[in-house]
Structure formats: C-alpha cells, structure tokens
Design a protein around this motif. Structure first.
Motif, short mmCIF file in Angstrom:
data_model
loop_
_atom_site.label_atom_id
_atom_site.label_comp_id
_atom_site.label_asym_id
_atom_site.label_seq_id
_atom_site.Cartn_x
_atom_site.Cartn_y
_atom_site.Cartn_z
N PHE A 161 -6.80 2.25 7.31
CA PHE A 161 -5.54 1.77 7.55
C PHE A 161 -5.61 1.17 9.08
CE2 PHE A 161 -6.11 5.98 9.39
CZ PHE A 161 -5.74 6.01 10.74
N ASP A 189 -9.38 0.96 -0.18
CA ASP A 189 -7.80 0.67 -0.04
C ASP A 189 -7.61 0.63 1.18
OD1 ASP A 189 -7.45 0.34 -2.93
OD2 ASP A 189 -6.96 2.67 -3.14
N LEU A 190 -6.13 -0.13 1.56
CA LEU A 190 -5.89 -0.34 2.75
C LEU A 190 -4.47 -0.21 3.03
CD1 LEU A 190 -6.57 -1.54 5.77
CD2 LEU A 190 -5.74 -3.73 4.92
N VAL A 192 -1.22 -1.03 5.88
CA VAL A 192 -0.88 -1.60 7.17
C VAL A 192 0.07 -0.85 7.57
CG1 VAL A 192 -0.60 -3.90 8.33
CG2 VAL A 192 -2.19 -3.85 6.23
N ALA A 205 -4.13 -8.08 6.33
CA ALA A 205 -4.76 -7.62 5.30
C ALA A 205 -5.47 -8.55 4.64
CB ALA A 205 -3.28 -6.83 4.26
N GLN A 220 -11.69 -5.34 -1.15
CA GLN A 220 -10.52 -4.66 -0.75
C GLN A 220 -9.46 -4.69 -2.02
OE1 GLN A 220 -8.08 -5.37 3.06
NE2 GLN A 220 -6.45 -6.41 1.68
N ASP A 222 -6.74 -3.02 -2.85
CA ASP A 222 -5.16 -3.08 -2.63
C ASP A 222 -4.82 -2.71 -1.23
OD1 ASP A 222 -2.61 -3.15 -3.47
OD2 ASP A 222 -2.31 -0.90 -4.07
N TRP A 223 -3.89 -3.32 -1.02
CA TRP A 223 -3.15 -3.20 0.52
C TRP A 223 -1.63 -2.89 0.41
CZ3 TRP A 223 0.40 -5.30 3.59
CH2 TRP A 223 0.84 -6.71 3.18
N GLN A 224 -0.83 -2.08 1.07
CA GLN A 224 0.29 -1.72 1.17
C GLN A 224 0.75 -1.58 2.47
OE1 GLN A 224 1.98 1.08 -1.73
NE2 GLN A 224 0.15 0.56 -2.99
#
Length: 280
Positions: A161, A189-190, A192, A205, A220, A222-224
């Motif tokens: 994160f 996974d990330l 933000v 991201a 990466q 997925d990011w949310q």
C-alpha cells in the motif's frame, strides 16, 4: 490497543454478510486444521497501515471468518512481556471475530541460522488455533524472512500500500524490489490510500506498475483506492471484497499442529470457526 496506537484495527461489530461469487470456494478452502497467512507489506512513509488492516478485517469478518492481526511494523507496539513466555498472552481480543497482536521486533526473536523467521508462523498458529486468517503486517525484509522459505513453489502474492505522495511511492517501489529480489515474488496487489477526489492516486499506481515491470519484471496484478474519509461502518466495496478473497486464495496455508488441534477439539473448547464458515 487504544485509539492512540499508530496502527489501529477497529473492534466494531462485524458487518452484514455480503454475497460474493467466491463463496462456495471459500467454504471449501477453510478446512478445520488450516490457517491462512496474508503478508501485508508496511510502508513507513504513510500513516494508513491501520486503515488497510481495518478494512481487511472488516472484509474477512463479513465472510464470517476469525482474523488475527500480527503487527510487526516499526510503528507498532512491542509485544507484551508475557508473550515472551506464552505467545497467546500477547493476543488482544478486540471483538468476537478480530484479535490483535502487537509484535514490533518479534520476528527477529525467531530467526534461525539461515536468516529465516518462519518458525514464528508455527508459533502463531499454535497460539491462536481458533483463527482462520492471520494478517502479518511488517517491513518488506521481515515479510521475506517470515514467508520466503515456506512460500517456495506457491502463488503467494503480497499486498502493498501507499498514499498518493512521492515519498509513499518511493517506499512502495523499494518494497517491490525487496520482495522480488529476496523473496522471488513477481506479482503483488496494491492499495492507494487517498480521497476519492485525489488526482494523483491513479498516476501513482500506474507509475509504480510501470517501474516494477520495466526495471524488476514484477507485475502489479490489481490496484484499488482506499478512501480514509470513508466511514469505518461503510460496507466494503465489491471490488475490495474481490481483492480480499483473492489474497486468501494465494495466502500461505499452514496446518495446525496436533497439539493445537487437540486443544480445539477438547471438551469445553470452542470449535474452530473454520469448520463451516457462512459467506452469504
């Protein structure tokens, strides 16, 4: 744990169950003798570690799973004195489904001649056999020492994160470098942590994904966005629930020792919640 702790996990009551596509698979995953460990890589340049842990706890509580947060980040409290003799004494019960263990510096007490701290995971499993999910929040180096030996040949995918600032991005990239070069994990996974109005969240991201791929060959997945202004009582977003479920599928599975399992099944002991979790 109090409101003044840097990394706080809410003890609010579990939220309403949320139907998710993964429900049947989740039921099959949680055999009564298995715990799942999810690595959450700390970011020293952000103040949102507590938010990340709290939202993950809420997601797993909505699956009717029992969660233990082991906070070994540099901002956490050290373990209590009694935990040195009995790790279970260091666990703080926050609610029926959520427990917390302050653990700053604890992994290095379990380091062996090869630099591995994986025996701590066994100790945690034996200290909290009633738990379904263990969130391990620690620096990238500590995550590697804890998980790399056990995770060889698995699909373990750490959660990183950051915030939407340059300092957070720099530390997130440094963490990707450590987990890829020392832990050989080539995907993550990330999250933000930024308000919904942030104009920098998506560029941060995307920049991290591009640098991780171009310079390290790391994906990466997925990011949310995680909005710190969102009320703690708000239902987790369906996409966040999907990510949380995906982290369980790639988590490190660890079977309970016979001693711990016998304790669970002994007369008067509470049966493990993982025997038949209700997810919808």
């Amino acid at each position: 744990m109090t409101r003044h702790d840097s990394h706080q996990v809410s003890a609010s009551s579990p939220r309403a169950h949320h139907p998710v596509d993964q429900a049947q698979g989740m039921r099959q995953m949680f055999a009564s003798r298995v715990l799942r460990f999810v690595p959450v890589v700390a970011n020293p340049s952000t103040a949102c570690g507590g938010l990340v842990l709290e939202r993950l706890c809420a997601a797993y509580a909505s699956f009717n799973l029992k969660v233990l947060v082991v906070d070994a980040s540099d901002q956490a409290r050290p373990p209590g004195e009694l935990a040195e003799f009995d790790l279970a004494e260091g666990i703080e019960i926050l609610s029926d489904q959520i427990s917390y263990m302050p653990a700053r510096g604890l992994p290095l007490r379990y380091v062996d001649a090869r630099g591995s701290c994986s025996s701590l995971l066994d100790a945690i499993a034996n200290a909290a056999p009633q738990v379904d999910v263990v969130l391990v929040h620690a620096t990238a180096s500590a995550i590697v020492r804890l998980f790399s030996q056990r995770a060889r040949g698995t699909n373990l995918r750490p959660l990183l994160f950051t915030n939407d600032l340059a300092e957070g991005l720099t530390d997130a990239y440094a963490a990707v470098k450590v987990i890829s070069q020392r832990g050989s994990w080539m995907a993550y996974d990330l999250l933000v942590c930024a308000t919904a109005r942030s104009q920098q969240a998506q560029p941060v991201a995307e920049r991290l994904a591009r640098c991780a791929d171009d310079f390290l060959g790391v994906a990466q997945r997925d990011w949310q966005l995680l909005d710190p202004r969102e009320p703690a009582t708000a239902d987790p977003h369906p996409r966040f629930m999907e990510m949380a479920a995906g982290l369980l599928r790639t988590a490190l599975s660890l079977a309970l020792s016979d001693t711990a399992f016998d304790h669970l099944m002994s007369p008067g002991a509470a049966l493990p919640s993982s025997a038949a979790p209700v997810l919808n």
